[in-house]
Motif scaffolding. Structure first.
Motif, mmCIF file in Angstrom:
data_model
loop_
_atom_site.group_PDB
_atom_site.id
_atom_site.type_symbol
_atom_site.label_atom_id
_atom_site.label_comp_id
_atom_site.label_asym_id
_atom_site.label_seq_id
_atom_site.Cartn_x
_atom_site.Cartn_y
_atom_site.Cartn_z
ATOM 1 N N LEU A 267 0.827 -1.197 0.000
ATOM 2 C CA LEU A 267 0.000 0.000 0.000
ATOM 3 C C LEU A 267 0.865 1.252 0.000
ATOM 4 N N ALA A 268 0.385 2.274 -0.694
ATOM 5 C CA ALA A 268 0.950 3.613 -0.636
ATOM 6 C C ALA A 268 -0.190 4.550 -0.257
ATOM 7 N N LEU A 269 -0.054 5.226 0.886
ATOM 8 C CA LEU A 269 -1.115 6.067 1.414
ATOM 9 C C LEU A 269 -0.611 7.498 1.589
ATOM 10 N N PRO A 270 -0.972 8.406 0.696
ATOM 11 C CA PRO A 270 -0.661 9.811 0.937
ATOM 12 C C PRO A 270 -1.525 10.349 2.069
ATOM 13 N N ASN A 271 -0.918 11.156 2.921
ATOM 14 C CA ASN A 271 -1.651 11.772 4.026
ATOM 15 C C ASN A 271 -2.242 13.089 3.528
ATOM 16 N N LYS A 272 -3.535 13.084 3.267
ATOM 17 C CA LYS A 272 -4.221 14.267 2.748
ATOM 18 C C LYS A 272 -4.540 15.198 3.921
ATOM 19 N N HIS A 273 -3.638 16.130 4.171
ATOM 20 C CA HIS A 273 -3.723 16.963 5.371
ATOM 21 C C HIS A 273 -4.936 17.896 5.332
ATOM 22 N N HIS A 274 -5.566 18.059 6.497
ATOM 23 C CA HIS A 274 -6.647 19.022 6.691
ATOM 24 C C HIS A 274 -6.268 19.918 7.867
ATOM 25 N N TYR A 275 -6.249 21.221 7.619
ATOM 26 C CA TYR A 275 -5.776 22.174 8.616
ATOM 27 C C TYR A 275 -6.957 22.968 9.172
ATOM 28 N N LEU A 276 -6.996 23.082 10.502
ATOM 29 C CA LEU A 276 -8.043 23.847 11.164
ATOM 30 C C LEU A 276 -7.893 25.334 10.809
ATOM 31 N N VAL A 277 -8.967 25.948 10.388
ATOM 32 C CA VAL A 277 -8.942 27.360 10.015
ATOM 33 C C VAL A 277 -9.049 28.227 11.265
ATOM 34 N N ASP A 278 -8.202 29.236 11.348
ATOM 35 C CA ASP A 278 -8.246 30.183 12.465
ATOM 36 C C ASP A 278 -9.379 31.179 12.231
ATOM 37 N N LEU A 279 -10.445 31.042 13.003
ATOM 38 C CA LEU A 279 -11.607 31.923 12.865
ATOM 39 C C LEU A 279 -11.647 33.006 13.935
ATOM 40 N N ALA A 280 -10.594 33.055 14.774
ATOM 41 C CA ALA A 280 -10.563 34.051 15.853
ATOM 42 C C ALA A 280 -10.664 35.482 15.342
ATOM 43 N N GLY B 30 -13.187 22.314 15.759
ATOM 44 C CA GLY B 30 -12.976 21.164 14.893
ATOM 45 C C GLY B 30 -14.036 20.989 13.840
ATOM 46 N N GLU B 31 -14.493 22.105 13.273
ATOM 47 C CA GLU B 31 -15.592 22.052 12.318
ATOM 48 C C GLU B 31 -15.234 22.569 10.928
ATOM 49 N N VAL B 32 -14.335 23.555 10.844
ATOM 50 C CA VAL B 32 -14.013 24.181 9.566
ATOM 51 C C VAL B 32 -12.531 23.971 9.276
ATOM 52 N N PHE B 33 -12.241 23.367 8.100
ATOM 53 C CA PHE B 33 -10.869 23.012 7.734
ATOM 54 C C PHE B 33 -10.563 23.508 6.333
ATOM 55 N N ILE B 34 -9.282 23.648 6.065
ATOM 56 C CA ILE B 34 -8.812 23.827 4.702
ATOM 57 C C ILE B 34 -8.096 22.550 4.291
ATOM 58 N N ALA B 35 -8.440 22.035 3.122
ATOM 59 C CA ALA B 35 -7.827 20.796 2.629
ATOM 60 C C ALA B 35 -6.523 21.136 1.924
ATOM 61 N N GLY B 36 -5.417 20.592 2.429
ATOM 62 C CA GLY B 36 -4.119 20.836 1.821
ATOM 63 C C GLY B 36 -3.932 20.026 0.547
ATOM 64 N N ASP B 37 -3.060 20.501 -0.318
ATOM 65 C CA ASP B 37 -2.773 19.832 -1.577
ATOM 66 C C ASP B 37 -1.348 19.293 -1.570
ATOM 67 N N ARG B 38 -0.350 20.163 -1.581
ATOM 68 C CA ARG B 38 1.055 19.789 -1.544
ATOM 69 C C ARG B 38 1.786 20.711 -0.584
ATOM 70 N N PRO B 39 2.830 20.189 0.039
ATOM 71 C CA PRO B 39 3.310 18.805 0.049
ATOM 72 C C PRO B 39 2.427 17.938 0.939
ATOM 73 N N TYR B 40 2.672 16.634 0.899
ATOM 74 C CA TYR B 40 1.909 15.710 1.725
ATOM 75 C C TYR B 40 2.832 14.583 2.187
#
Length: 283
Positions: free
Chosen positions: A231-244, A252-262
């Motif tokens: 298996l090869a599993l890229p880690n598709k990172h999701h980053y919590l958005v700073d709404l302050a 833990g409700e709103v995220f930005i989906a990262g693309d590269r790097p991973y």
């Protein structure tokens, strides 16, 4: 000196309609053929006496689809690979790869593209034997919780915070080697895919490496015809958005989906009695 070599026809697109009265079946394959053997002369002197044209390989794919039908990807790849080795004495090995796109039936002759993943099969036939590797690419999976990552090494360049509740997402690229060729290919593929996805869903993960091992192990537990899973599993990172800045608390409700790097996690899970045979097919 001339080293190992092979040649062939890559990515022959094949769509085969199987007609049974008003009810049709649809097969969508991309077929690649590579041959090796007593072929040094064409490299060293330009003598093509032993070279089967790659255009002939393409034509063979289409002719066999008409004469024999296609069946499962592994079945069609075996048929082609055996043909090239048996019919060409200068050819000592044939590798046939098939990518299969799935179509969902909507009516007797209507279909819709199914899913985002692609089924794969790679067959190698030589004088020493036959090997079949099934697989899947682009299988996107995501857990919104039950994933942590902490306790890792830190040095002067480490900024990653520890996570006790995170999104775990990946796009699975998996291949599994069969111990023989007497296999119900369709049933085996569906069950192996279900085992992998079931392990992803059911594993409380402290690392993507742990999830990888659980997925491969589940396939070996449930499918006795499978000797090894890679298996090869890229880690598709999701980053919590700073709404302050907007006066909002992001729980833990709103995220930005990262693309590269991973991150990219790769590994294999092997039966104890299959360890000696694992080296070659990874290449």
């Amino acid at each position: 000196m001339l080293g190992p070599n092979r040649y062939g026809k890559a990515e022959t697109r094949l769509v085969r309609v199987h007609r049974d009265g008003d009810t049709h079946g649809l097969v969508d394959f991309t077929v690649s053929v590579a041959l090796s053997g007593d072929l040094a002369a064409t490299h060293l002197t330009g003598d093509n006496a032993g070279v089967l044209p790659t255009d002939t390989m393409k034509n063979t794919v289409y002719a066999f689809a008409k004469k024999h039908g296609t069946g499962e990807p592994e079945e069609f790849a075996l048929l082609l690979a055996r043909h090239f080795v048996a019919s060409q004495p200068q050819v000592h090995g044939a590798k046939v790869s098939v990518e299969a796109i799935g179509w969902e039936r909507l009516g007797p002759h209507s279909f819709r593209r199914r899913g985002d993943h692609t089924r794969t099969a790679v067959v190698t036939v030589t004088g020493d034997g036959e090997q079949v590797v099934s697989g899947v690419t682009g299988l996107v999976l995501l857990n919104t919780t039950d994933s942590e990552f902490h306790g890792f090494v830190r040095d002067e360049y480490t900024t990653l915070p520890e996570a006790t509740d995170r999104i775990l997402a990946t796009a699975v690229d998996a291949r599994w080697r069969h111990s023989g060729v007497d296999v119900a290919w369709g049933e085996s593929f569906d069950a192996s895919l279900a085992a992998m996805t079931g392990a992803f869903v059911g594993t409380y993960s402290y690392s993507l490496q742990q999830t990888l091992y659980a997925m491969g192990r589940r396939v070996l537990q449930e499918r006795p015809e499978v000797a090894e899973v890679r298996l090869a599993l890229p880690n598709k990172h999701h980053y919590l958005v700073d709404l302050a800045p907007f006066g909002l608390v992001n729980e833990g409700e709103v995220f930005i989906a990262g693309d590269r790097p991973y991150g990219l996690i790769e590994g294999s899970v092997v039966r104890d009695d299959a360890v000696a045979a694992v080296a070659e097919w990874w290449l």
